[in-house]
Design an enzyme around this catalytic site. Structure first.
Site, mmCIF file in Angstrom:
data_model
loop_
_atom_site.group_PDB
_atom_site.id
_atom_site.type_symbol
_atom_site.label_atom_id
_atom_site.label_comp_id
_atom_site.label_asym_id
_atom_site.label_seq_id
_atom_site.Cartn_x
_atom_site.Cartn_y
_atom_site.Cartn_z
ATOM 1 N N LYS B 83 60.912 18.677 28.183
ATOM 2 C CA LYS B 83 62.338 18.370 28.048
ATOM 3 C C LYS B 83 63.118 19.017 29.189
ATOM 4 O O LYS B 83 62.859 20.178 29.539
ATOM 5 C CB LYS B 83 62.821 18.903 26.699
ATOM 6 N N SER B 158 68.385 15.489 20.080
ATOM 7 C CA SER B 158 68.555 15.381 21.500
ATOM 8 C C SER B 158 67.273 15.094 22.272
ATOM 9 O O SER B 158 67.325 14.573 23.380
ATOM 10 C CB SER B 158 69.167 16.672 22.061
ATOM 11 N N SER B 182 66.629 18.555 16.797
ATOM 12 C CA SER B 182 66.378 17.805 18.029
ATOM 13 C C SER B 182 64.913 17.562 18.368
ATOM 14 O O SER B 182 64.605 16.791 19.267
ATOM 15 C CB SER B 182 67.040 18.505 19.212
#
Lengths: 491, 507, 97
Positions: B83, B158, B182
């Site tokens: 990420k 997210s 997330s």
């Protein structure tokens, strides 16, 4: 209005906030060095530059130093306290918040006695808390001042250096002595942090910075007056002067029926204060507990351990040393007049030197050299232990006074320990009797006239022979021994 | 099955074994995944940057070490997506925000270092909501990621990029971060496995902070065992993170291999169901509980009365921390600077920079947090929220006296359409209704695929929550569920996903 | 009730330039959010201790050891503007009228 009249009509109320920069090796939250004077932005890492993702880890020595300061100020030590973020935007602060402490200071409720003119004044301590320093801004254009500058440059080497903030409660009852109580308190803090070894304690370098709050209350009234806060007052004398100046300024305003404005003021080198920038809105720092750090919870055993490391109270220590060393008041006063000399002499004495010899070295030869080099006495690259070693060589007759000074010169030049300098420069007094004997015989042979006089009992004539021997030995002989040998040979 | 299909659909565990046995090379595995990224990412947009050259070099280095007889860890040579919230020295790190566009961190996060040390090969950085703030990856400053199951839908957020990369076979593994869900919510809506370890088990050092007291990185994978293997690599004490817990990592791999839930007490949270929950989500959740019961678990219903306040609590604590954590993006030291024309003073330049560099959601949360912390409101907002956190943690404590794990849906609905909730923040926030309590209490939690909702054919995630430090129980339940359900389905859930345009997967 | 001017004040405090349209939109949305979170203060009353972290830790500290490499160039590399190895920033004070 004269000062006496101000004091007669008003009671000064003081409040002092002092920032102490600690002398830890590494910064508050990271392993970057705290050394002064590196290349710009060389002592920085992701943590103290506040790079995205970086996290702080508390320096244990900084916490211990804060606790020791608190104990020296007779404070209570919190059993559990947190760091808090103080949020405000300023470009010298890499994270745009300062990690500090808010309503849970590490140390609180202390007191200090300050003596002025034979009277003792109590200075109550509100709190001691931990925080971090900011970077250094340099303003370009506009004569280097913040106002009118074209732009500014930032060096973050100082960002994250541990700071302790020591805040007094309001100090009442000082009357005419208010300026001296303020500076006396600062002197106490300076001596204390130096004795604790937690800070270099140099006001001129900004290791100790004082914000001075002053207000006046009309005598007979219980209502507190409006205060001014004078920022960054950076010498003992300036602290006293700022208090006096603000008392005079506010006294004149009040006497004329005016109102003192609550404001931040700047201290000017010329000895007066000027109003700072006025902020339209009150600051809203939005404190909240720092989520990247966990609470500090000093257990009693740890605090006791730290308490056991506290040095004597500076005033008591001075009195004890004065008695132990047996100097006259004036001789001792000379020591106190030179910053750092007391500690250096005490350490030299502790290393085995007599007080008189230690005092002589530090206050004459070394003070002269510090002066020449333009550094403070305790910044000379020689330790008390090395001075003690030189004095021991002198006492043993291994070197004479002249050679001892050369040894000191060698140590200061970075040539090593006194023993190493003696060896490398070949400074030892020649105690080899054979070599001395040969030199003495040669001197007698070279000056039969002088020799004859000595033989005739004119001992004073030996001086010429001694001088010749010393010259021959390049000064590395014990003159008393040479004299003894000459007299024996011509006796 | 083509060679490339077998390389990109294999589990990380299999790939690691075959690379170690020198049946395949890390370089060919990495190349296959880079090919799949090239082929499919125009449609999915899971990646913000692909680190092709370094990845191939790392793979070659692993191959060389294995050839030299070195014994490396079980995931050595296996590719992974990270990420774009984790600093990786030398590769741009944006946090999905324009304010950090082009910033290249001069250091690596602890998680990245652990991946490197374990021989994993980092393919690149995945898309996310700006500063991880969102539940759909739509607040990213670089465009949304699409759900591989249905390109018109969001992959959650997210960490939509990480979940999409794994479910699109672009990487067998990914790293996510989870502040309010997330990792778990994107895993749920993409049919992948995602776990949020106990807070403090994975170092936050070098991970761009959103809400410091809630953020936690964790594994994203296609199988329970793969997730556990990755969990094992990244977890453990880190002296650079003061909130890192100095305790042994629970045996997550052992639990994932065992999957034995006989006698395990499973508590179904009664608060998470009913109005606002899709029928297919409730159906598959019930079926998952039944499957676990059939596998020998005891099922009880447990009430956690304060969980209904979790979302509101979260929206006080998180923005407060966000408002402070995001203050440093001021255009002075790195990233975007706007309006520095020589006339504007520093305050103006900061204001213009932040006004331009932050997206709407970031601004909204910063202002909300500024309000929650401001003078006169602290006690009512931030202070109360921290007390509510205590009540929620107490609910967990009480629940774990009755059961060994808690279970619930991972998110109330399946993947929603792109744009559907953009204009309605509250609707978006409700995506995290079920996941937030675990963040507030800091306990371990994970989402495992439990089927497709009959009404739309989209994946449903089953959430398991464990007591703090007992993260192994997540994998115990996940492995049992995976065993029971794959037997029932006759294969993995992802096998039912439609093929992406351009995909190298051949069925 | 959070007014438009209060939002503007908060935006100034947070150093965020907002357009008029953003101000309008945000005031409404923030109000809804604040309404939704209001229940928390009603339930979480006085005598409950606050929680900040799940597993309470205390006294996490490092020894006072220098651990650093000189990396000024790397630290300055991401800066928008640099002069003489320092971060160059706009002047601090707003110009006087």
């Amino acid at each position: 209005m004269p000062y006496d009249e101000v004091v007669a009509r008003f009671e000064p109320v003081l409040g002092l906030e002092v920032h102490v920069e600690l002398s830890t090796k590494s910064k508050m939250w990271c392993g970057c060095p705290t050394d002064f004077g590196g290349e710009p932005n060389s002592h920085v890492c992701p943590v103290c530059l506040g790079l995205p993702g970086s996290l702080p880890v508390v320096n244990r020595l900084a916490v211990e130093s804060a606790i020791r300061i608190g104990l020296s100020l007779n404070c209570d030590i919190a059993t559990w306290c947190r760091f808090a973020r103080k949020n405000y935007f300023y470009p010298d602060m890499p994270k745009d918040y300062q990690v500090s402490q808010y309503d849970e200071p590490l140390c609180f409720d202390g007191n200090v006695a300050v003596e002025v003119g034979g009277l003792t004044y109590q200075v109550p301590i509100e709190r001691v808390h931990m925080e971090e320093d900011a970077g250094k801004l340099t303003h370009v254009g506009g004569a280097g001042r913040i106002s009118g500058a074209d732009y500014s440059l930032i060096d973050y080497n100082r960002a994250g250096v541990p700071l302790m903030e020591i805040v007094t409660k309001t100090i009442h009852g000082t009357g005419a002595a208010a300026p001296e109580v303020a500076s006396g308190y600062m002197a106490f803090l300076r001596d204390m942090v130096r004795a604790l070894g937690v800070s270099h304690g140099r006001m001129e370098r900004g290791n100790l910075r004082c914000d001075v709050n002053v207000s006046l209350t009309p005598r007979g009234s219980s209502e507190l007056g409006t205060r001014s806060e004078t920022k960054n007052v950076n010498s003992l004398r300036a602290v006293a002067d700022a208090v006096r100046y603000e008392m005079m300024r506010q006294g004149a305003i009040l006497a004329a029926g005016g109102r003192v404005k609550q404001e931040t003021r700047h201290w000017n080198e010329g000895g007066y204060t000027t109003p700072g920038r006025s902020k339209e809105e009150a600051q809203d720092y939005r404190y909240f507990p720092e989520p990247d750090l966990v609470p500090v919870a000093p257990d009693p055993a740890w605090v006791d351990e730290l308490r056991a490391t506290l040095p004597e109270h500076p005033a008591l220590r001075r009195a004890r040393l004065a008695a132990d060393w047996g100097f006259t008041e004036r001789e001792f006063g000379d020591i106190l007049a030179i910053e750092g000399a007391l500690e250096l002499i005490a350490d030299t004495v502790a290393a085995g030197t007599t007080p008189a010899a230690a005092r002589k070295w530090w206050l004459t030869e070394l003070a002269r050299r510090a002066n020449e080099a333009g550094v403070a006495l305790d910044e000379l690259p020689i330790t008390p232990a090395q001075v003690a070693e030189v004095q021991a060589l002198l006492a043993d007759g291994a070197v004479n006074d002249k050679l001892a000074r050369q040894v000191i010169e060698g140590v200061l030049a970075g040539e090593g320990s006194p023993a190493e300098v003696v060896a490398s420069r070949g400074l030892a007094v020649v105690s080899d009797t054979e070599a001395l004997d040969a030199a003495v015989i040669a001197a007698i042979a070279a000056d039969p006239e002088a020799a004859a006089k000595v033989r005739d009992g004119k001992v004073a004539a030996a001086g010429a022979l001694i001088g010749a021997v010393m010259k021959n030995m390049r000064g590395q002989a014990d003159a008393a021994k040479v004299r003894e040998l000459i007299l024996a040979k011509l006796g | 099955m083509s060679d490339i299909t077998s390389l990109i659909t294999a589990t990380a565990a299999e790939l690691g074994q075959r690379i170690a046995a020198r049946e395949i090379s890390s370089v060919e595995v990495v190349r296959a995944h880079l090919d799949q990224i090239t082929a499919t990412d125009e449609a999915v947009h899971a990646f913000l940057v692909v680190d092709t050259e370094r990845a191939l070099a790392q793979a070659a280095a692993v191959d060389a070490r294995i050839a030299a007889g070195e014994r490396l860890g079980p995931l050595a040579g296996v590719p992974i997506a990270v990420k774009d919230l984790l600093c990786y020295e030398g590769l741009p790190t944006t946090a999905g925000s324009r304010i950090l566009e082009g910033w290249v961190p001069p250091y690596s996060s602890t998680v990245v270092r652990r991946l490197n040390d374990a021989g994993l090969v980092i393919l690149g950085k995945t898309n996310l909501d700006e500063f991880a703030m969102g539940s759909s990856t739509e607040t990213s400053g670089y465009g949304p990621t699409h759900n591989p199951w249905d390109l018109t839908r969001t992959p959650g957020g997210s960490g939509g990029g990480s979940a999409a990369a794994v479910s699109a076979y672009q990487a067998p593994l990914a790293i996510g971060t989870d502040t309010g869900g997330s990792i778990r919510q994107p895993a749920a809506v993409t049919g992948s496995v995602g776990a949020k370890p106990t807070y403090g088990m994975v170092s936050r050092y070098g991970i761009i902070a959103m809400a410091s007291s809630l953020d936690q990185a964790g594994p994203v994978a296609r199988t329970t065992l793969d997730a556990a293997l990755l969990h094992q690599v990244i977890a453990g004490h880190d002296p650079l993170d003061s909130t890192s817990i100095n305790a042994a990592v629970a045996d997550v791999v052992g639990a994932a291999r065992s999957g034995d839930v006989k006698g395990l007490r499973i508590g179904l949270v009664t608060e998470f169901g009913g109005e606002g929950y899709a029928p297919g989500v409730e159906l598959r959740t019930r079926e998952a509980v039944t499957a676990l019961s059939a596998a020998g678990a005891e099922v009880v219903e447990v009430s956690c009365p304060h969980f209904v306040h979790a979302l509101a609590t979260y929206y006080l604590i998180m923005p407060a921390e966000v408002s402070s954590n995001l203050a440093r993006y001021d255009g002075m030291r790195y990233g975007l600077r706007v309006g520095d024309d020589g006339d504007n003073a520093v305050e103006t330049v900061m204001r213009l920079t932040r006004g331009k560099g932050f997206g709407t959601e970031a601004k909204r949360r910063i202002i909300l947090g500024t309000y929650a912390l401001s003078a006169g409101y602290y006690d009512a907002f931030y202070g109360s929220a921290q007390k509510m956190r205590t009540l929620i943690a107490r609910d967990f404590t009480a629940a774990f006296e009755q059961c060994d794990v808690l279970v619930s849906p991972a998110t109330p609905t399946t993947a929603f359409r792109l744009g559907e909730r953009v204009a309605d923040p509250m609707a978006m926030y409700k995506s995290d209704l079920c996941t937030i309590p675990a963040n507030l209490a800091g306990v371990g939690a994970a989402s495992f695929p439990c089927g497709l909702a009959p009404e739309d054919g989209l994946p449903v995630g089953f959430q398991v929550m464990s007591p703090a430090l007992a993260d192994d129980r997540l994998y115990l339940v996940g492995a049992a569920l995976e065993r029971e359900l794959t037997a029932k389905w006759g294969g993995r859930l992802l096998d039912q996903a439609p093929l992406l345009p351009g995909t190298k997967v051949v069925r | 009730m959070l007014t438009r001017s209060e939002v503007a004040k908060l935006a100034a405090l947070a150093r965020i330039e907002l357009s008029d349209a953003e101000l309008d939109e945000m005031a409404g949305q923030l109000d809804i959010i604040l309404g939704a979170v209001a229940a928390v203060s009603a339930v979480a009353t006085q005598d409950i201790p606050p929680t900040s972290h799940a597993v309470p830790l205390t006294n996490v500290m490092r020894d006072d050891v220098v651990n650093w490499q000189p990396r000024a160039a790397a630290m300055l590399a991401g800066a928008p503007d640099v002069e003489d190895d320092r971060f160059r920033v706009p002047h601090i004070l707003e110009e006087e009228q």
